[in-house]
Design a protein around this motif. Structure first.
Motif, mmCIF file in Angstrom:
data_model
loop_
_atom_site.group_PDB
_atom_site.id
_atom_site.type_symbol
_atom_site.label_atom_id
_atom_site.label_comp_id
_atom_site.label_asym_id
_atom_site.label_seq_id
_atom_site.Cartn_x
_atom_site.Cartn_y
_atom_site.Cartn_z
ATOM 1 N N ALA A 13 4.418 3.167 -8.269
ATOM 2 C CA ALA A 13 3.116 4.152 -7.303
ATOM 3 C C ALA A 13 2.688 5.020 -8.354
ATOM 4 O O ALA A 13 3.691 6.129 -9.350
ATOM 5 C CB ALA A 13 3.209 4.744 -5.623
ATOM 6 N N PRO A 14 1.881 6.166 -8.744
ATOM 7 C CA PRO A 14 1.225 6.681 -9.036
ATOM 8 C C PRO A 14 2.220 7.830 -8.752
ATOM 9 O O PRO A 14 2.490 8.423 -9.769
ATOM 10 C CB PRO A 14 -0.159 7.544 -9.434
ATOM 11 C CG PRO A 14 -0.585 5.536 -8.984
ATOM 12 C CD PRO A 14 0.959 5.265 -7.846
ATOM 13 N N LYS A 46 0.693 -0.915 -0.433
ATOM 14 C CA LYS A 46 -0.389 0.091 -0.422
ATOM 15 C C LYS A 46 1.359 1.143 0.074
ATOM 16 O O LYS A 46 0.395 1.989 -1.188
ATOM 17 C CB LYS A 46 -0.674 -0.303 1.393
ATOM 18 C CG LYS A 46 -2.324 0.487 0.330
ATOM 19 C CD LYS A 46 -2.954 0.487 2.416
ATOM 20 C CE LYS A 46 -4.814 1.097 1.745
ATOM 21 N NZ LYS A 46 -5.437 0.595 0.752
ATOM 22 N N GLU A 47 1.741 1.292 0.767
ATOM 23 C CA GLU A 47 2.844 2.790 0.918
ATOM 24 C C GLU A 47 3.997 2.364 0.623
ATOM 25 O O GLU A 47 4.675 3.187 0.874
ATOM 26 C CB GLU A 47 2.922 2.948 2.198
ATOM 27 C CG GLU A 47 1.630 2.869 3.355
ATOM 28 C CD GLU A 47 0.888 4.193 3.136
ATOM 29 O OE1 GLU A 47 0.918 4.554 2.675
ATOM 30 O OE2 GLU A 47 -0.419 3.831 3.149
ATOM 31 N N ARG A 48 4.187 1.425 -0.488
ATOM 32 C CA ARG A 48 4.991 1.420 -0.927
ATOM 33 C C ARG A 48 5.652 1.796 -1.951
ATOM 34 O O ARG A 48 4.587 2.689 -3.310
ATOM 35 C CB ARG A 48 5.926 0.087 -0.800
ATOM 36 C CG ARG A 48 5.817 -0.374 0.425
ATOM 37 C CD ARG A 48 6.616 -1.720 0.925
ATOM 38 N NE ARG A 48 7.948 -1.670 0.136
ATOM 39 C CZ ARG A 48 9.131 -1.441 0.871
ATOM 40 N NH1 ARG A 48 8.804 -1.485 2.225
ATOM 41 N NH2 ARG A 48 9.847 -0.644 0.961
ATOM 42 N N GLY A 49 6.897 1.605 -2.541
ATOM 43 C CA GLY A 49 7.165 2.781 -4.084
ATOM 44 C C GLY A 49 6.365 2.050 -5.054
ATOM 45 O O GLY A 49 5.924 2.379 -6.544
ATOM 46 N N ARG A 74 11.379 4.568 -1.813
ATOM 47 C CA ARG A 74 10.412 4.398 -2.777
ATOM 48 C C ARG A 74 10.256 4.567 -3.882
ATOM 49 O O ARG A 74 9.905 4.406 -4.719
ATOM 50 C CB ARG A 74 9.315 5.542 -1.624
ATOM 51 C CG ARG A 74 8.390 4.997 -0.679
ATOM 52 C CD ARG A 74 6.407 5.460 -0.683
ATOM 53 N NE ARG A 74 5.708 5.459 -1.433
ATOM 54 C CZ ARG A 74 4.520 6.077 -2.047
ATOM 55 N NH1 ARG A 74 5.561 7.832 -1.882
ATOM 56 N NH2 ARG A 74 4.078 5.627 -3.317
ATOM 57 N N VAL A 75 11.166 5.702 -4.140
ATOM 58 C CA VAL A 75 11.086 5.698 -5.559
ATOM 59 C C VAL A 75 12.145 5.151 -6.160
ATOM 60 O O VAL A 75 12.185 4.689 -7.413
ATOM 61 C CB VAL A 75 12.508 7.616 -5.628
ATOM 62 C CG1 VAL A 75 12.669 7.770 -7.262
ATOM 63 C CG2 VAL A 75 11.374 8.330 -4.883
ATOM 64 N N LEU A 76 13.492 4.669 -4.944
ATOM 65 C CA LEU A 76 14.300 3.551 -5.415
ATOM 66 C C LEU A 76 14.021 2.248 -5.849
ATOM 67 O O LEU A 76 13.631 1.526 -6.853
ATOM 68 C CB LEU A 76 15.572 3.242 -4.882
ATOM 69 C CG LEU A 76 16.806 2.242 -5.238
ATOM 70 C CD1 LEU A 76 17.664 4.078 -5.670
ATOM 71 C CD2 LEU A 76 18.216 2.746 -4.054
ATOM 72 N N GLU A 77 12.721 1.850 -5.361
ATOM 73 C CA GLU A 77 11.985 1.036 -5.292
ATOM 74 C C GLU A 77 11.346 0.704 -6.774
ATOM 75 O O GLU A 77 11.315 -0.042 -7.442
ATOM 76 C CB GLU A 77 11.612 0.485 -4.314
ATOM 77 C CG GLU A 77 10.089 -0.735 -4.436
ATOM 78 C CD GLU A 77 8.941 -0.417 -3.598
ATOM 79 O OE1 GLU A 77 9.194 0.122 -2.860
ATOM 80 O OE2 GLU A 77 8.938 -1.642 -2.203
ATOM 81 N N ALA A 78 10.665 1.865 -6.865
ATOM 82 C CA ALA A 78 10.136 2.507 -8.889
ATOM 83 C C ALA A 78 10.937 1.968 -9.294
ATOM 84 O O ALA A 78 10.434 1.538 -10.592
ATOM 85 C CB ALA A 78 9.199 3.383 -7.803
#
Lengths: 208, 271, 208
Positions: free
Chosen positions: A66-67, A48-51, C8-12
């Motif tokens: 994530a958008p 839910k809260e992840r990238g 999060r950014v790195l994950e994405a």
């Protein structure tokens, strides 16, 4: 059953699948007793809260970034490019004559201004629309911005050199012909001189 | 080395049978082998001992048996198998025969055997490494990358570069171009050459004529009087002189100046 | 800083990328002050027990399904090209001995290398020509690629199975094993000659 092992398998399956998977497809690829719904819920919650997030589209599930991070996935690269002559001249006219309407700019340049030229200058943040001119058609005027002053290290617009200053710095070639020949007196200078000293007419005549 | 090899050879129960069996098995499969070293390695495996303890002599015997068998069966073997056989036969003789003084300069049989053993061990190690590699989790077989990567994009934004110099020069050039486009020569108030010719022709009748007692008149006295415009005044002198010269050319006038900066005189030509 | 937002950014980024990302590439796409190493560590830890894992391949990072799920994953497997034994051995020899010349490969295997063998390995993207050896003839050497490491789930070349033992026992020596019989030509002279045909090297290079 929604044990950790089936969640892991489903996670890997959804990650590696080239297409979003329907629940039916997931069932086909997982042991019969797997609680797909429960596993999906667990995964959705976990991400839910992840990238990366687990999303459903038309009953099919897939991992998507994530958008809100869309912008972070685009690498902005700036390429230095020289401004076209048209853009350069347009910017110069706006700088020296502001506020100035597009029609007036065209009048000064003697050619029509492409819309893209003003757009490019505006995108760069150098010009912006000013007030409308209180004349027929209420045309928009253009002015330079503080970004423009900053970009050219100018304290204020009054720091822009005048056309005479430009001549003096040698930026502009002076007209050739009479003025350009050094040692020979200027035709007009002569007039001014003769005006200042009337008796010289006699001298001039005598010189012939 | 050779002693160990010989010693080990003694313990082989039934060398001829094993040899035959191995040779025929190899011959059946000869296409499956990658050359003589590969075959040697296969033969070595039949000894079922660590390659570091292999009996080279036994190996040589087996290989030579394999070649003999192939020739007996009239099988065509690649040349490299025969080269290897020759080399091994040489090695065998060196291993069996006592060392002679002229052998001193040549590599010892033990060294040759050691070299062969090294190559067999190295090849076996690489065969095992190849197998180990193939047991690793392979991407796309047992490990998977993301099936539908969104991909990372690059957005190129143009940054326009423009120096103050460019800007000023551009403005100046444009102003200059504009001036050039609307530039009119200033019109000056001048006496034209035509006016001067007309004036002089008109005055010609009143001029003293050429003759014995004729007088010369200064050009200056013929200029219009009371002119306030200095430029016009200066142009009258120039134009009248030009007109005078034109009339001289037409044979209607004579013109004279005694020296530089002296007065210019004219008189008519009599008829 | 290793805040949740940069993780999060790195994950994405890593999810979205089709290829493993180097730290440099990540830096380009992240704010300058980001602690990439810290964020990678946090991500690696987070995914450790999950169905998808963060792995390092030759200094590049990517998400991959967990290897232990191989059996449970019902997925479209990429068409596996059966490699010949010769190709497998050649690949192993290049991987463990690199950089290695073709003549040295042949020396290890005791047999000439078919042109097609190197071609096949190159087509997979597993090997590439390395530097030329500064020895007579300046022969080309061969090395493995990052694609090879990724294909075999290896973090680096030092993770090759058994490489430490092989080094220790001196078996990664490329010295020619069988010395020539005195006065007789080298055992592999014939082989080396066929290998030395220059146009073969050209062919291989053109196929790259």
């Amino acid at each position: 059953m929604t044990d950790i092992s089936s969640i892991r398998v489903l996670e890997a399956l959804l990650f590696a699948s080239a297409e979003p998977l329907s629940v039916k497809e997931m069932h086909e690829r997982m042991p019969a007793e797997t609680d797909i719904g429960g596993a999906l819920l667990a995964l959705e919650q976990h991400y839910k809260e992840r990238g990366v997030q687990l999303v459903e589209r038309d009953g099919r599930w897939a991992f998507r970034t994530a958008p809100d991070l869309a912008e972070s996935l685009v690498l902005e690269k700036s390429a230095e490019r020289r401004l076209s002559r048209a853009a350069m001249e347009t910017l110069a006219i706006i700088a020296y004559h502001q506020p100035i309407t597009r029609a007036e700019i065209e009048n000064v340049r003697g050619v029509a201004t492409h819309k893209g030229t003003l757009d490019a200058l505006m995108e760069e943040g150098w010009i912006k629309p000013g007030r409308r001119r209180e004349s027929p058609g209420r045309p928009l005027t253009w002015v330079t911005t503080p970004v423009f002053l900053d970009a050219f290290s100018l304290e204020s617009l009054s720091d822009l050199p005048g056309i005479e200053d430009l001549k003096a710095t040698g930026l502009l070639d002076t007209r050739p012909a009479i003025e350009a020949i050094p040692t020979s007196p200027d035709l007009f200078t002569g007039i001014e001189e003769s005006e200042a000293e009337p008796q010289e007419v006699e001298d001039v005549l005598q010189d012939i | 080395m050779s002693q160990t090899a010989t010693a080990l050879a003694e313990f082989v129960e039934d060398p001829p049978r094993l040899q035959e069996h191995a040779a025929d098995a190899l011959l059946l499969n000869i296409d499956g082998y990658e050359g003589p070293i590969d075959v040697l390695l296969e033969l070595a495996r039949h000894q079922k001992v660590d390659l570091t303890k292999i009996s080279i002599l036994q190996l040589v015997r087996q290989y030579l048996g394999f070649i003999e068998r192939a020739q007996a069966l009239d099988l065509e073997l690649a040349a490299e198998y025969l080269v290897m056989a020759a080399w091994l036969a040489y090695l065998k003789s060196r291993l069996l025969l006592p060392r002679t003084p002229e052998d001193e300069a040549q590599p010892g049989a033990a060294e040759m055997a050691e070299a062969l053993q090294f190559q067999l061990r190295r090849l076996e190690a690489m065969k095992k490494a190849a197998q180990d590699l193939m047991t690793l989790p392979r991407l796309g077989q047992s490990v998977f990358a993301r099936g539908a990567p969104e991909g990372l994009s690059v957005r190129t934004q143009a940054r326009w570069t423009l120096s103050l110099y460019d800007l000023l020069k551009s403005y100046g050039e444009m102003q200059q171009r504009k001036e050039g486009a609307t530039y009119d020569l200033p019109s000056f108030n001048l006496m034209t050459a035509e006016d001067a010719v007309a004036r002089l022709t008109r005055m010609l009748g009143r001029l003293p004529r050429q003759g014995l007692h004729s007088v010369w008149t200064t050009l200056e006295s013929l200029l219009p009087e009371g002119i306030k415009d200095k430029l016009y005044a200066r142009s009258t002198l120039a134009s009248m002189l030009t007109a005078g010269l034109e009339l001289v050319r037409q044979g209607k006038l004579e013109i004279r100046q005694d020296a530089n900066f002296r007065p210019i005189y004219i008189r008519g030509v009599g008829e």
